[in-house]
Design an enzyme around this catalytic site. Structure first.
Site, short mmCIF file in Angstrom:
data_model
loop_
_atom_site.label_atom_id
_atom_site.label_comp_id
_atom_site.label_asym_id
_atom_site.label_seq_id
_atom_site.Cartn_x
_atom_site.Cartn_y
_atom_site.Cartn_z
N CYS A 54 52.57 11.05 -18.80
CA CYS A 54 52.51 11.71 -17.48
C CYS A 54 53.75 12.56 -17.24
CB CYS A 54 52.39 10.64 -16.39
SG CYS A 54 52.63 11.30 -14.73
N CYS A 57 55.91 10.97 -14.17
CA CYS A 57 56.51 9.64 -14.19
C CYS A 57 58.03 9.74 -14.41
CB CYS A 57 55.88 8.79 -15.30
SG CYS A 57 54.42 7.86 -14.78
N ASN A 158 46.25 17.36 -3.10
CA ASN A 158 44.93 17.35 -3.71
C ASN A 158 44.80 16.01 -4.40
OD1 ASN A 158 44.18 20.01 -3.09
ND2 ASN A 158 45.40 20.77 -4.79
N SER A 166 45.70 17.74 -10.89
CA SER A 166 45.89 17.82 -12.33
C SER A 166 46.36 16.48 -12.90
CB SER A 166 46.93 18.90 -12.63
OG SER A 166 48.14 18.60 -11.96
N HIS A 171 51.30 12.45 -5.73
CA HIS A 171 52.18 13.60 -5.48
C HIS A 171 51.51 14.58 -4.55
CE1 HIS A 171 49.46 15.22 -8.55
NE2 HIS A 171 49.80 16.43 -8.14
P1 H2U Z 1 48.25 19.43 -8.60
O1 H2U Z 1 47.93 18.11 -9.20
O2 H2U Z 1 47.87 19.49 -7.11
O3 H2U Z 1 47.70 20.56 -9.41
O4 H2U Z 1 49.85 19.57 -8.61
C1 H2U Z 1 50.62 19.48 -9.76
C2 H2U Z 1 51.59 20.64 -9.82
O5 H2U Z 1 52.60 20.30 -10.76
C3 H2U Z 1 50.99 21.95 -10.28
O6 H2U Z 1 51.18 22.93 -9.27
C4 H2U Z 1 53.02 21.46 -11.41
C5 H2U Z 1 51.78 22.32 -11.53
O7 H2U Z 1 52.15 23.69 -11.55
N1 H2U Z 1 53.60 21.08 -12.69
C6 H2U Z 1 54.95 21.27 -12.90
O8 H2U Z 1 55.63 21.82 -12.04
N2 H2U Z 1 55.52 20.83 -14.06
C7 H2U Z 1 54.82 20.26 -15.08
O9 H2U Z 1 55.39 19.85 -16.05
C8 H2U Z 1 53.34 20.15 -14.98
C9 H2U Z 1 52.74 20.48 -13.66
ZN ZN Z 2 52.94 9.21 -13.75
#
Ligand code: H2U
Ligand code: ZN
Length: 350
Positions: A54, A57, A158, A166, A171
């Site tokens: 993850c 994490c 979300n 995602s 978060h």
């Molecule tokens: P969502 O699960 O709502 O998509 O939010 C996760 C956000 O985390 C997403 O906007 C960011 C993505 O751009 N992200 C990072 O900033 N760093 C990462 O290593 C992966 C995801």
């Molecule tokens: Zn995690």
């Protein structure tokens, strides 16, 4: 089945949403068939506290290359893939036609992890941990809102793959923008016009009506009330309102921050218990713009927009008439509220 007590419980009608100034079509006669009951199976297990794969994490590397600290509470960072940039924009080009309009937009995008435990959700975090998240929302609002090129701070979560999240790690995202986006702008204008006309606050008046009628109430405490709004679009949509006329997270007292944490837990727990599943939703807060103006008519609120309709698998789609005409629902907001209210306050996994 409860016996309908009013004509509108039986016949198609439309209801007005005074915040967005739009109508919603309600077709309760389509739900008069008997309820078939829940079909989905409870989601098993409480999940892993730590997932080595993850990117949210503690201690793990993000896909942008940065490494998260070994955080023990909330943790916020600049989004590695931001939708907006803070750079001074280049001089704007004249638009080639009044019908082809573009303008630069600056902003900052942040990600806020609610908790180090990968498998927790707001529903399953304890009150103190959720209060720490509320404190972080207030802190981010103040810090981002204080930047010279930022005029609005939009915080949203979300939740769940169905909503496009995602990652299951608890978060939210924060998008701070130079312009007030369209949705909060519409609500802001509706509230301003109502208050100019009636010399009262739209949502203070609405809250008083909901408390008096009680039939759309889902949860309440000394500081906040959660209702399925009269004009709800999503089957189990809720609106969370502070009893006091607060404009922003930055106006909350310490007791109101705890009260807000408690009502978020109450609503999300009922959501999870409805279909015995980690309930997907989009949660967002509407608060006063940070452009330095008073915006006295703005009443802070949270919208939960959950897509599920009948079970963990069956969701509502906003297609057809809703795309081309207006939003529509079958289940009345009163029935949705009654079902949520009847659920236990204890989480099904606890
Ligand atoms: P969502 O699960 O709502 O998509 O939010 C996760 C956000 O985390 C997403 O906007 C960011 C993505 O751009 N992200 C990072 O900033 N760093 C990462 O290593 C992966 C995801
Ligand atoms: Zn995690």
């Amino acid at each position: 089945m409860p016996v309908p007590t009013r004509p509108l419980d039986l016949v198609p009608h439309r209801r007005y949403n005074p915040l967005l100034r739009q109508w919603i079509l309600v077709s309760p006669q389509r739900t008069q068939r008997p309820w078939q009951g829940e079909t989905s199976k409870p989601a098993a297990g409480k999940g892993l506290a730590y997932d080595p794969a993850c990117y949210l994490c503690p201690g793990n590397e993000r896909s942008g290359g940065a490494r998260n600290p070994a955080y023990t509470g909330v943790f916020a960072f600049d989004n590695d893939f931001p939708a907006l940039l803070s750079d001074e924009p280049p001089a704007s080009e004249p638009n080639p036609s009044p019908l082809l309009v573009a303008e630069p937009e600056r902003g900052r995008c942040r990600v806020l992890c609610f908790h180090p435990n990968h498998s927790l959700t707001l529903a399953r975090m304890d009150a103190a941990a959720i209060s720490a998240v509320v404190d972080a929302w207030a802190g981010e609002t103040a810090a981002l809102g204080g930047l010279p090129y930022i005029n609005h701070v939009q915080i949203f979560e979300n939740r769940g793959a169905m909503m496009g999240a995602s990652n299951p790690h608890p978060h939210c995202q924060i998008w701070a923008t130079e312009h007030v986006p369209d949705e909060p702008l519409r609500e802001l204008e509706a509230q301003r016009e109502y208050s100019d006309k009636h010399h009262r606050c739209l949502l203070c008046d609405y809250l008083a009506t909901e408390i008096a009628q009680a039939e759309r109430m889902v949860a309440e405490n000394g500081h906040f009330v959660a209702v399925v709004p009269y004009w709800a679009t999503w089957p189990f949509e809720t609106l969370v309102l502070p009893r006091r006329h607060l404009g922003s997270f930055t106006d909350f007292s310490a007791a109101e921050r705890s009260g807000f944490a408690a009502i978020l837990k109450a609503v999300t727990t009922r959501y999870d218990n409805l279909f015995a599943v980690s309930f997907p939703y989009s949660l967002g807060f509407h608060q006063r713009p940070t452009d330095g103006q008073a915006h006295g008519s703005m009443h802070f609120h949270a919208h939960f927009y959950p897509p599920l309709l009948r079970s963990a698998e069956v969701r509502k789609f906003m297609v057809g008439f809703e795309m081309f005409g207006s939003p529509q629902r079958d289940l009345t907001p009163e029935t949705a509220a009654e079902r949520l209210r009847a659920l236990p306050q204890k989480h099904y996994l606890d």
